[in-house]
Design a protein around this motif. Structure first.
Motif, PDB file in Angstrom:
ATOM      1  N   ALA A  46       0.881  -1.042  -0.020  1.00  0.00           N
ATOM      2  CA  ALA A  46      -0.161  -0.101  -0.041  1.00  0.00           C
ATOM      3  C   ALA A  46       0.918   1.381  -0.038  1.00  0.00           C
ATOM      4  CB  ALA A  46      -1.110  -0.037   1.138  1.00  0.00           C
ATOM      5  N   ALA A  47       1.553   1.284  -1.167  1.00  0.00           N
ATOM      6  CA  ALA A  47       2.753   2.429  -1.122  1.00  0.00           C
ATOM      7  C   ALA A  47       2.346   3.624  -0.896  1.00  0.00           C
ATOM      8  CB  ALA A  47       3.226   2.315  -2.535  1.00  0.00           C
ATOM      9  N   ASP A  48       0.968   3.865  -1.336  1.00  0.00           N
ATOM     10  CA  ASP A  48       0.369   5.199  -0.944  1.00  0.00           C
ATOM     11  C   ASP A  48       0.182   5.684   0.438  1.00  0.00           C
ATOM     12  OD1 ASP A  48      -2.743   6.347  -0.625  1.00  0.00           O
ATOM     13  OD2 ASP A  48      -1.827   7.158  -2.618  1.00  0.00           O
ATOM     14  N   GLY A  49       0.121   4.588   1.404  1.00  0.00           N
ATOM     15  CA  GLY A  49      -0.072   5.054   2.643  1.00  0.00           C
ATOM     16  C   GLY A  49      -1.688   4.864   3.052  1.00  0.00           C
ATOM     17  N   ARG A  50      -2.449   4.642   1.931  1.00  0.00           N
ATOM     18  CA  ARG A  50      -3.765   4.447   2.180  1.00  0.00           C
ATOM     19  C   ARG A  50      -3.989   3.057   1.386  1.00  0.00           C
ATOM     20  NH1 ARG A  50      -5.693   9.821  -0.683  1.00  0.00           N
ATOM     21  NH2 ARG A  50      -4.247   8.898  -1.906  1.00  0.00           N
ATOM     22  N   LEU A 147      -9.009  -4.766  -2.838  1.00  0.00           N
ATOM     23  CA  LEU A 147      -8.236  -3.601  -2.170  1.00  0.00           C
ATOM     24  C   LEU A 147      -7.699  -2.952  -3.295  1.00  0.00           C
ATOM     25  CD1 LEU A 147      -6.142  -5.560   0.675  1.00  0.00           C
ATOM     26  CD2 LEU A 147      -8.535  -4.322   0.818  1.00  0.00           C
ATOM     27  N   GLY A 148      -7.443  -1.815  -3.152  1.00  0.00           N
ATOM     28  CA  GLY A 148      -6.733  -0.935  -4.374  1.00  0.00           C
ATOM     29  C   GLY A 148      -5.881   0.339  -3.757  1.00  0.00           C
ATOM     30  N   ASP A 149      -5.192   0.780  -4.924  1.00  0.00           N
ATOM     31  CA  ASP A 149      -4.104   1.890  -4.506  1.00  0.00           C
ATOM     32  C   ASP A 149      -4.630   3.009  -5.182  1.00  0.00           C
ATOM     33  OD1 ASP A 149      -1.941   3.237  -3.892  1.00  0.00           O
ATOM     34  OD2 ASP A 149      -0.574   1.996  -5.506  1.00  0.00           O
ATOM     35  N   LEU A 150      -4.547   4.321  -4.508  1.00  0.00           N
ATOM     36  CA  LEU A 150      -5.024   5.628  -4.843  1.00  0.00           C
ATOM     37  C   LEU A 150      -3.641   6.353  -5.873  1.00  0.00           C
ATOM     38  CD1 LEU A 150      -7.132   6.665  -2.138  1.00  0.00           C
ATOM     39  CD2 LEU A 150      -7.930   6.472  -4.503  1.00  0.00           C
TER      40      LEU A 150
ATOM     41  N   VAL B  44      -8.746   3.415   3.955  1.00  0.00           N
ATOM     42  CA  VAL B  44      -8.236   3.030   5.222  1.00  0.00           C
ATOM     43  C   VAL B  44      -6.772   3.656   5.373  1.00  0.00           C
ATOM     44  CG1 VAL B  44      -7.854   1.425   7.120  1.00  0.00           C
ATOM     45  CG2 VAL B  44      -9.741   1.198   5.547  1.00  0.00           C
ATOM     46  N   ALA B  45      -6.396   4.100   6.349  1.00  0.00           N
ATOM     47  CA  ALA B  45      -4.711   4.380   6.554  1.00  0.00           C
ATOM     48  C   ALA B  45      -3.996   3.397   6.460  1.00  0.00           C
ATOM     49  CB  ALA B  45      -4.553   5.363   7.740  1.00  0.00           C
ATOM     50  N   ALA B  46      -2.881   3.331   5.749  1.00  0.00           N
ATOM     51  CA  ALA B  46      -1.930   2.117   6.032  1.00  0.00           C
ATOM     52  C   ALA B  46      -0.499   2.740   5.793  1.00  0.00           C
ATOM     53  CB  ALA B  46      -2.183   1.119   4.490  1.00  0.00           C
ATOM     54  N   GLY B  49       2.870   1.442   4.521  1.00  0.00           N
ATOM     55  CA  GLY B  49       3.156   1.217   3.135  1.00  0.00           C
ATOM     56  C   GLY B  49       2.405  -0.437   2.885  1.00  0.00           C
ATOM     57  N   ARG B  50       2.207  -0.799   3.804  1.00  0.00           N
ATOM     58  CA  ARG B  50       1.457  -2.174   3.512  1.00  0.00           C
ATOM     59  C   ARG B  50       0.293  -2.437   4.285  1.00  0.00           C
ATOM     60  NH1 ARG B  50       6.291  -5.414   6.655  1.00  0.00           N
ATOM     61  NH2 ARG B  50       5.767  -3.655   7.594  1.00  0.00           N
ATOM     62  N   VAL B  51      -0.501  -3.549   3.927  1.00  0.00           N
ATOM     63  CA  VAL B  51      -1.849  -3.761   4.583  1.00  0.00           C
ATOM     64  C   VAL B  51      -1.916  -5.297   4.862  1.00  0.00           C
ATOM     65  CG1 VAL B  51      -3.152  -3.841   2.577  1.00  0.00           C
ATOM     66  CG2 VAL B  51      -4.170  -3.337   4.818  1.00  0.00           C
TER      67      VAL B  51
END
Lengths: 320, 320
Positions: A46-50, A147-150, B44-46, B49-51
């Motif tokens: 989740a490189a985006d932090g979300r 799950l997805g990345d913004l 959701v906050a991650a 950088g990983r979830v």
């Protein structure tokens, strides 16, 4: 009559762990899958932090019929409806988790084909199938979390449309409804519309594309164009007017509707489950390639068609 | 006989969106919920950088009985079993997505109570209930996906145990099995064990605690201690020996077992669904407070009890 006297192998025969082993063995994961199936939980980048997350549940007899679709189609559809939700936020689908409840007597090959369809659709969007659960139940119930990345962008919600925006769509409208109508009459063709019902093909990249182009609101068309635009109208506190002269009704839908004595435009305006994307943009010149402008956003509330309330029931809800 | 002649309000009466509105209205989300329920997807906050993500499905009549548990208990359990998986990776649960399939005739109050139990258990771990789906089905099927944050740590898998490690557990063992045995005989007490069956209370903070203490492998005990340690043994290519002299059998379990003519130690070694955590540590002195050392890791494979194979069936699988 069964095809042969050979006993079928059921999911009960191979067991929970056996089935999970079969449907995960040899599958390739994208780079975002840091830890795939087989442990207590998966780990996804989740490189985006979300992380964007959405869940849908599909029930045999409600959302699909095993006599109308192959197991592969059902698997593809279960994944598609979820990844479309992720795309509708402007995100790129990264990973999927699947819960499969099915009768103990389910043919193991059916369960494996369901999974094969899931892998196929996940791969189409570059997402991994990272985890799941398999349990016994009276009827087939498939739950999927996508799950997805913004990628650093703000999520595109349903609530940002502004008076003066234009409304545009990307993807098919009415095809799944036409396919359902065909199957409901006992036909199996034309395969173009029947296939659209069996496994929608949402335009995943159009979600991030719209976000980059400045989309102010976005939704995936699951319940029907007018019903889903009504969600944007409500959440954004705006009025939306759809211009039927701008809404494309494909010739194939006209032909099918004519054969069935149905109204192709009604399918396009109210048919769900194609999982096209609908979005609003501040400037008609910013509507990206592949999107079709179909209406305008104004002050007020609700959705109209050519300035008037639409007279047929817009979409549907479970239990209603 | 119904309590009154007043017609019950069913989920069909209030509709999909009505139900979702009722179970989300006025609920508070933690800071990690950047966008909660109501749009196509949640955000959701991650920060890491990983979830971490895990899915479980619970089926009425298989994983719970509505005549043995209140709807609140069922809701709590559905959330607990998933968050325990996240904790078992060494992560902190952050968010949950819920799919609820139930008959149209389901009392709306039952669905709302299920959701209330879910919110309650999510709050216990500080996680948000960020999304969901509600659909019609023949039987109640609850699917939950839990997300979690590793806070910069490496995930603790099942595959890192090394010969020379010690095995330790945190949380209850055998209590849920005892409760199930009590209910199976038609009793409703003692409430301590019956309550443990109805809604397990996994020690969520013990997961990150074990990771910080250097745990080499970890799992949550869902199928039974020996069955789940066998997963660690297999994934780590090690042998695990459990010392019964170190395994605590609570006096209450001994009493219940005595009353039922059952074996309390068997419940502790093989009873699932308490969702204790089991982990391996390189050094007995590093086993954190609240954890109990129960065995050792050696070369070879499989799980033994006091050096010998355990003679009763270790845990259970669906469909077997």
């Amino acid at each position: 009559m069964p095809d042969s006297d050979e006993p079928r192998e059921t999911v009960a025969d191979i067991g929970e762990f056996g089935l999970i082993g079969r449907v995960t063995a040899g599958r390739r994961q994208p780079a975002t899958t840091l830890l795939g199936p087989g442990d207590d939980a998966a780990v996804v980048a989740a490189a985006d932090g979300r992380v964007v997350a959405s869940t849908d549940v599909l029930v045999e007899g409600v959302h699909f019929r095993m006599d109308w679709s192959t197991p592969e189609h059902v698997g593809r559809k279960a994944i598609a409806v979820n990844m479309a939700d992720v795309a509708a936020m402007g995100a790129v689908p990264t990973a999927l988790l699947v819960g499969l409840a099915c009768p103990k007597s389910t043919d193991a090959g059916v369960a494996e084909a369901l999974a094969a369809g899931m892998w196929q659709e996940a791969a189409r969007a570059g997402a991994g199938l990272v985890g799941g659960d398999v349990v016994a139940a009276d009827q087939i119930v498939i739950s999927v979390t996508a799950l997805g990345d913004l990628e650093g962008r703000a999520p595109v919600t349903r609530g940002g449309a502004m008076p003066g925006d234009v409304v545009a769509v990307c993807g098919r409208l009415g095809w799944s409804a036409a396919g359902l109508a065909v199957l409901g009459r006992g036909f199996r063709s034309p395969v173009t519309v029947v296939g659209a019902y069996r496994a929608p093909e949402p335009p995943y990249p159009a979600g991030p594309q719209a976000a980059l182009a400045g989309a102010t609101a976005m939704i995936d068309v699951s319940d029907g164009l007018l019903a889903d635009l009504a969600h944007i109208a409500e959440e954004s506190s705006v009025a939306i007017d759809v211009r039927t002269s701008l809404v494309q009704v494909h010739q194939r839908l006209v032909e099918v509707a004519s054969a069935l004595g149905a109204d192709a435009r009604h399918w396009v305006l109210t048919g769900g489950e194609d999982h096209a994307l609908a979005a609003t943009f501040p400037d008609p010149r910013e509507v990206p390639d592949g999107w079709v402008t179909i209406g305008t956003v104004g002050r007020g509330g609700g959705v109209t068609v050519d300035g008037l309330p639409y007279e047929k029931p817009p979409g549907w809800q479970h239990w209603r």
